[in-house]
Design a protein around this motif. Structure first.
Motif, PDB file in Angstrom:
ATOM      1  N   PHE A  38      47.985  38.553  46.291  1.00  0.00           N
ATOM      2  CA  PHE A  38      47.453  39.158  45.065  1.00  0.00           C
ATOM      3  C   PHE A  38      46.273  38.360  44.511  1.00  0.00           C
ATOM      4  O   PHE A  38      45.248  38.921  44.145  1.00  0.00           O
ATOM      5  CB  PHE A  38      48.539  39.238  43.995  1.00  0.00           C
ATOM      6  N   GLY A  39      46.483  37.035  44.407  1.00  0.00           N
ATOM      7  CA  GLY A  39      45.494  36.197  43.733  1.00  0.00           C
ATOM      8  C   GLY A  39      44.128  36.303  44.371  1.00  0.00           C
ATOM      9  O   GLY A  39      43.128  36.576  43.695  1.00  0.00           O
ATOM     10  N   LEU A  40      44.086  36.118  45.667  1.00  0.00           N
ATOM     11  CA  LEU A  40      42.806  36.096  46.368  1.00  0.00           C
ATOM     12  C   LEU A  40      42.018  37.385  46.151  1.00  0.00           C
ATOM     13  O   LEU A  40      40.899  37.344  45.629  1.00  0.00           O
ATOM     14  CB  LEU A  40      43.055  35.828  47.857  1.00  0.00           C
ATOM     15  N   PRO A  41      42.597  38.542  46.492  1.00  0.00           N
ATOM     16  CA  PRO A  41      41.811  39.767  46.266  1.00  0.00           C
ATOM     17  C   PRO A  41      41.516  40.052  44.793  1.00  0.00           C
ATOM     18  O   PRO A  41      40.394  40.415  44.451  1.00  0.00           O
ATOM     19  CB  PRO A  41      42.692  40.876  46.861  1.00  0.00           C
ATOM     20  N   MET A  42      42.500  39.838  43.928  1.00  0.00           N
ATOM     21  CA  MET A  42      42.282  40.206  42.524  1.00  0.00           C
ATOM     22  C   MET A  42      41.252  39.307  41.856  1.00  0.00           C
ATOM     23  O   MET A  42      40.356  39.785  41.154  1.00  0.00           O
ATOM     24  CB  MET A  42      43.608  40.183  41.761  1.00  0.00           C
ATOM     25  N   PHE A  43      41.381  37.996  42.077  1.00  0.00           N
ATOM     26  CA  PHE A  43      40.392  37.081  41.500  1.00  0.00           C
ATOM     27  C   PHE A  43      39.006  37.346  42.086  1.00  0.00           C
ATOM     28  O   PHE A  43      38.010  37.362  41.371  1.00  0.00           O
ATOM     29  CB  PHE A  43      40.789  35.620  41.743  1.00  0.00           C
ATOM     30  N   THR A  44      38.959  37.551  43.408  1.00  0.00           N
ATOM     31  CA  THR A  44      37.660  37.745  44.053  1.00  0.00           C
ATOM     32  C   THR A  44      36.975  39.001  43.519  1.00  0.00           C
ATOM     33  O   THR A  44      35.804  38.956  43.106  1.00  0.00           O
ATOM     34  CB  THR A  44      37.832  37.864  45.584  1.00  0.00           C
ATOM     35  N   ILE A  45      37.720  40.089  43.492  1.00  0.00           N
ATOM     36  CA  ILE A  45      37.123  41.347  43.018  1.00  0.00           C
ATOM     37  C   ILE A  45      36.639  41.203  41.572  1.00  0.00           C
ATOM     38  O   ILE A  45      35.495  41.534  41.243  1.00  0.00           O
ATOM     39  CB  ILE A  45      38.139  42.510  43.146  1.00  0.00           C
ATOM     40  N   SER A  46      37.516  40.672  40.695  1.00  0.00           N
ATOM     41  CA  SER A  46      37.119  40.531  39.297  1.00  0.00           C
ATOM     42  C   SER A  46      35.905  39.613  39.175  1.00  0.00           C
ATOM     43  O   SER A  46      34.964  39.886  38.434  1.00  0.00           O
ATOM     44  CB  SER A  46      38.244  39.954  38.448  1.00  0.00           C
ATOM     45  N   TYR A  47      35.952  38.504  39.920  1.00  0.00           N
ATOM     46  CA  TYR A  47      34.877  37.520  39.818  1.00  0.00           C
ATOM     47  C   TYR A  47      33.548  38.131  40.250  1.00  0.00           C
ATOM     48  O   TYR A  47      32.525  37.984  39.575  1.00  0.00           O
ATOM     49  CB  TYR A  47      35.204  36.304  40.694  1.00  0.00           C
ATOM     50  N   VAL A  48      33.582  38.850  41.370  1.00  0.00           N
ATOM     51  CA  VAL A  48      32.349  39.454  41.885  1.00  0.00           C
ATOM     52  C   VAL A  48      31.815  40.481  40.885  1.00  0.00           C
ATOM     53  O   VAL A  48      30.620  40.499  40.553  1.00  0.00           O
ATOM     54  CB  VAL A  48      32.610  40.104  43.267  1.00  0.00           C
ATOM     55  N   ILE A  49      32.720  41.308  40.355  1.00  0.00           N
ATOM     56  CA  ILE A  49      32.275  42.320  39.390  1.00  0.00           C
ATOM     57  C   ILE A  49      31.659  41.664  38.156  1.00  0.00           C
ATOM     58  O   ILE A  49      30.566  42.028  37.708  1.00  0.00           O
ATOM     59  CB  ILE A  49      33.455  43.229  38.981  1.00  0.00           C
ATOM     60  N   PHE A  50      32.356  40.654  37.621  1.00  0.00           N
ATOM     61  CA  PHE A  50      31.845  39.982  36.418  1.00  0.00           C
ATOM     62  C   PHE A  50      30.522  39.275  36.701  1.00  0.00           C
ATOM     63  O   PHE A  50      29.620  39.264  35.857  1.00  0.00           O
ATOM     64  CB  PHE A  50      32.872  38.985  35.879  1.00  0.00           C
ATOM     65  N   ALA A  51      30.393  38.679  37.886  1.00  0.00           N
ATOM     66  CA  ALA A  51      29.140  37.996  38.236  1.00  0.00           C
ATOM     67  C   ALA A  51      27.998  39.013  38.336  1.00  0.00           C
ATOM     68  O   ALA A  51      26.895  38.784  37.828  1.00  0.00           O
ATOM     69  CB  ALA A  51      29.311  37.239  39.547  1.00  0.00           C
TER      70      ALA A  51
END
Lengths: 263, 330, 261
Positions: C109-122
């Motif tokens: 969960f962590g890897l995909p969820m953090f990555t997706i959110s991080y990329v979107i926010f960036a």
């Protein structure tokens, strides 16, 4: 008549059971007090940073929060066992004995436990309501008081109805705790003015999971004279009744899918 | 009367992969395996019978009983209790059955026992007079009076089982399902429970369906046994018949101060077999062919055995020998 | 549990989580709309949204109530006596399970969820990455802080579980534990919104290390030096809490009364 007598027999038993865990009950009441205080303080910290939230002052928000606890507490006292049912009971096979007895399963679940912690919420909600009403300068009338009492009782019934509806999914799917929790948490949406949400969420909260009808609308009637208290009382009774009937029918229908485990 | 016709239960289970990664894989797959727990069984049970329903763990006993109580729906076939299918009309059937699942209690865990009985009285609408009468009788029969005011969680396993039996009888059910009622209990309590079951069966002609791993339960109680293995009935008849066809096999275990020479021992014309392992000698024979005393006598006097234990055939042995016999036939 | 049931659970979980974050989102939208200032207590709107989303994901990854739930279950059905006989230490058993679950949750969960959110926010400019070096360093420190946060949560969960030896019931304790952690860890509202006096104290309590601090490290609001200080504080608290838990257990285990026989 038979079921009223039976309910009181079960109620007596449930209270004896609960009294075995006095320490836990007391901690539970403290827990609920802290939980509500924490949420309230969070709102306070946030609102404190701005002049008002869509026209609601801090005391008006406090009134809204305080009242939102009342129907929740009412439901909480009577139907707490639905949580156990949706989360664990069916999965662990502990509902089997209920199906082996000659009275309705749903009745047995409701009669299985009471939650005295609910009084903590009721008192805290009442106290907040009083303090905030005094600060806002609410002009009380018989109609408004009646409205709040009706909204508490029938609001509680509506919440119970919705809980029954979503707990019923566990009869087929073994667990529906997460779903129930999610729907139940939507009550939290009504702690803020409904105007902060987009139309689709407002519609959801008024027409599909009508928590706004039992919480937001009565509060707006009291604070802003937004609705006629008598008509609103009737609406609440009607909606709560309809939800309860629908939910019980749905539960009974879902019971046909109940299967014990294989071993 | 209970009638079971071509009863089959198949469970479908998704083929799961381990771990949380596997959880996701399972989410998108459509594969599942089918497990046939009960496979086309037919059976008729008359009123007032005591049936021993036996078989190894996982043979399909619980699944059958759950279908008979109405908490599982058959995949195909039917169960009827006095003409009613229990899984279709659960509440109607519930008034006529009593259930005791050995490992799980029906009683409320944290309140005095008597309070549970009071609730059951209301649930089953037992009239006051009948309640008093039956409670007196059950108290005497099962000796539950002494712990009537204790919370159930403080009862020992034996006390709890007796209390559970009393609760199941409170509404005088026509049929009583007992799943392992004597498991884990000491000999005296077992005796007490057997006596109670027998008395109730005679007094109220309650039909009793009993699963057990204890051969003594069956010998003392059951007029008929039904044996299930891999979801199929492999035997249906009286216990004495089984003993006739498979022999009343006994084994005497003795310890000796010396290592015996097996081929020199007296086989009583081949009726006795010996097995020596870990300093102990197992003497196996059929009690219908040779008297127990003569073997015991031989073991003590001629072999100078100094310790001694006799065991009868176990249910597992019977199941095994029936299976073996069936395999030989086919 | 059959396949239908299984799919039902996964889908409801996703929807429910989304709705929870959604209500917080709309609240903050309204708050910033009503505010005369663009920055409230040090957070711009964009920073606040990224903070709230990240801390909600973080909560799900780092907190697992398993330990307290199982201990209290064992107390109420009496199986705790068997657990004492097992050779493996009672504490180690739960710690190991918790770390295993954490590892799996991070990967799945962590890897995909953090990555997706991080990329979107960036991409939206909610998070500004100034240099790759700082970013990678923050990421490393965040991982350490995440593991510590989960261990802190588990240690507290363990203490509350052991307290159920005294109450024989867990519900009240559970409420108390969850509320305290949610409130004081900055999950409900960032600690900077608390009154100044409380804020000063809360920064040094273990709760800050359980959610707010790791998320602030991930969002690169802290310099690496400050981040290291926060990690050190979390480690110190972890030691203290574990010692307290061990002490409590040795006292409480004498209290255990087992029903039946």
């Amino acid at each position: 008549m038979r079921y009223i007598k039976l309910y009181f027999t079960c109620l007596k038993r449930a209270i004896i059971s609960r009294l075995q865990y006095k320490a836990d009950s007391i901690i539970g009441i403290i827990g609920f007090l802290i939980s509500n205080t924490a949420t309230l303080l969070s709102i306070y910290f946030i609102i404190d940073a701005i002049p008002s939230l869509n026209g609601w002052s801090i005391y008006e928000l406090g009134f809204l929060y305080g009242f939102s606890m009342m129907p929740v507490a009412f439901d909480h006292f009577f139907s707490d066992e639905l949580w156990n049912t949706a989360y664990w009971k069916i999965k662990n096979g502990k509902l089997d004995p209920f199906f082996l007895r000659p009275i309705p399963v749903l009745f047995q679940i409701i009669a299985e436990a009471v939650q005295p912690e609910a009084f903590g919420e009721l008192i805290l909600g009442g106290v907040m309501l009083g303090i905030c009403a005094a600060n806002v300068g609410v002009k009380w009338s018989f109609g408004l008081i009646l409205l709040l009492v009706i909204a508490t009782i029938f609001g509680g019934i509506l919440i119970t109805g919705i809980k029954i509806f979503f707990a019923a999914f566990a009869l087929k799917f073994k667990r529906s705790g997460t779903l129930l929790q999610g729907v139940y948490n939507m009550i939290g949406y009504t702690r803020y003015p409904i105007s902060i949400y987009p139309l689709i969420l407002r519609t959801l909260l008024t027409c599909i999971l009508p928590f706004a009808v039992i919480i937001t609308m009565p509060v707006e009637a009291v604070l802003f004279s937004a609705f006629n208290p008598y008509l609103l009382s009737l609406l609440i009774i009607g909606v709560a009744g309809a939800v309860l009937v629908l939910s019980v029918l749905f539960w009974n229908w879902m019971e046909r899918f109940y299967q014990s485990t294989g071993s | 009367m209970i009638e079971i016709k071509n009863l089959t239960k198949i469970f479908k289970k998704p083929i799961r992969k381990e771990g949380i990664l596997g959880m996701f894989a399972t989410l998108f797959s459509r594969k599942y395996e089918e497990i046939t727990a009960v496979n086309d069984i037919s059976l008729t049970i008359d009123d007032g019978e005591i049936i021993g329903y036996i078989g190894a763990n996982g043979a399909g006993k619980s699944t059958t009983i759950k279908m008979m109580c109405g908490i599982l729906t058959p995949t195909s076939g039917t169960v009827t209790i006095d003409g009613v299918e229990p899984y279709k009309k659960r509440r109607q059937v519930a008034q006529n059955i009593g259930v005791v699942f050995g490992q799980k209690t029906q009683l409320w865990w944290d309140i005095p026992l008597i309070e549970s009985f009071k609730v059951f009285k209301e649930i089953y609408q037992v009239p006051d007079k009948e309640y008093k009468e039956r409670m007196d009788f059950l108290c005497q029969l099962l000796g539950i009076n002494e712990f009537m005011n204790q919370p159930v969680r403080t009862l020992s396993l034996g006390q709890r089982m007796r209390a559970d039996l009393a609760a199941a009888w409170l509404h005088n059910p026509k049929i009583l399902f007992l799943d392992e009622p004597t498991i884990g209990l000491d000999v005296l309590v077992k005796e007490n429970i057997r006596k109670a079951i027998k008395t109730m069966n005679q007094k109220y002609s309650t039909t009793v369906i009993l699963t057990t791993h204890d051969m003594k339960d069956i010998e003392n109680l059951c007029s008929r046994i039904v044996m299930i293995e891999n979801g199929k009935i492999i035997y249906d008849g009286s216990l004495s018949k089984i003993k006739e066809s498979f022999g009343d096999i006994r084994t005497i275990y003795v310890t000796l101060n010396y290592v015996p020479q097996l081929d020199k021992l007296n086989t009583f014309d081949g009726k006795v077999t010996y097995d020596y392992r870990d300093g102990g000698l197992a003497i196996k024979f059929n009690a219908q062919q040779i008297k127990v005393e003569s073997v015991v006598d031989y073991a003590f006097h001629t072999l100078r055995a100094n310790d001694f234990k006799i065991s009868e055939i176990s249910i597992e042995d019977v199941v095994k020998s029936i299976l073996k016999k069936q395999n030989e036939k086919s | 549990m059959d396949l239908m049931a299984y799919k039902f659970h996964m889908i409801t979980w996703l929807i429910v989580t989304a709705f929870q974050v959604l209500s917080v989102f709309f609240l903050w939208v309204a708050v910033y709309k009503n505010s005369p200032h663009a920055v409230i207590n040090g957070y711009t709107f964009k920073e606040m949204i990224s903070f709230m989303v990240m801390i909600n994901i973080f909560n799900y990854i780092a907190f697992d109530g398993y330990t307290g739930d199982v201990i209290s279950d064992e107390v109420s059905d009496g199986t705790i006596a068997n657990s004492f006989i097992k050779p493996i230490s009672y504490r180690v058993r739960f710690l190991a399970t918790n770390l295993g679950v954490l590892g799996a949750k991070i990967v799945v969960f962590g890897l995909p969820m953090f990555t997706i959110s991080y990329v979107i926010f960036a991409l939206l400019g909610f998070i500004v990455i100034e240099s790759i070096g700082t970013f990678l360093l923050s990421l490393l420190l965040f991982l350490i802080a995440l593991v510590l946060a989960s261990m802190l949560y588990d240690a507290i969960s363990y203490i509350f579980g052991v307290l159920s030896f005294y109450t024989t019931a867990y519900f009240g304790l559970y409420m108390l534990k969850e509320t305290t952690i949610q409130f004081l860890s900055g999950t409900l509202v960032p600690l900077a919104f608390f009154p100044a006096g409380m804020y000063k104290v809360l920064r040094y309590l273990p709760f800050a290390g359980m959610a707010e601090n790791p998320v602030l490290i991930l969002l690169m609001r802290d310099s690496p030096l400050v981040a290291l200080q926060k990690i050190a504080i979390a480690i110190a608290w972890l030691v203290v809490i574990e010692l307290f838990g061990a002490l409590l257990f040795s006292r409480a285990s004498k209290k255990v009364t087992v029903g039946g026989g």
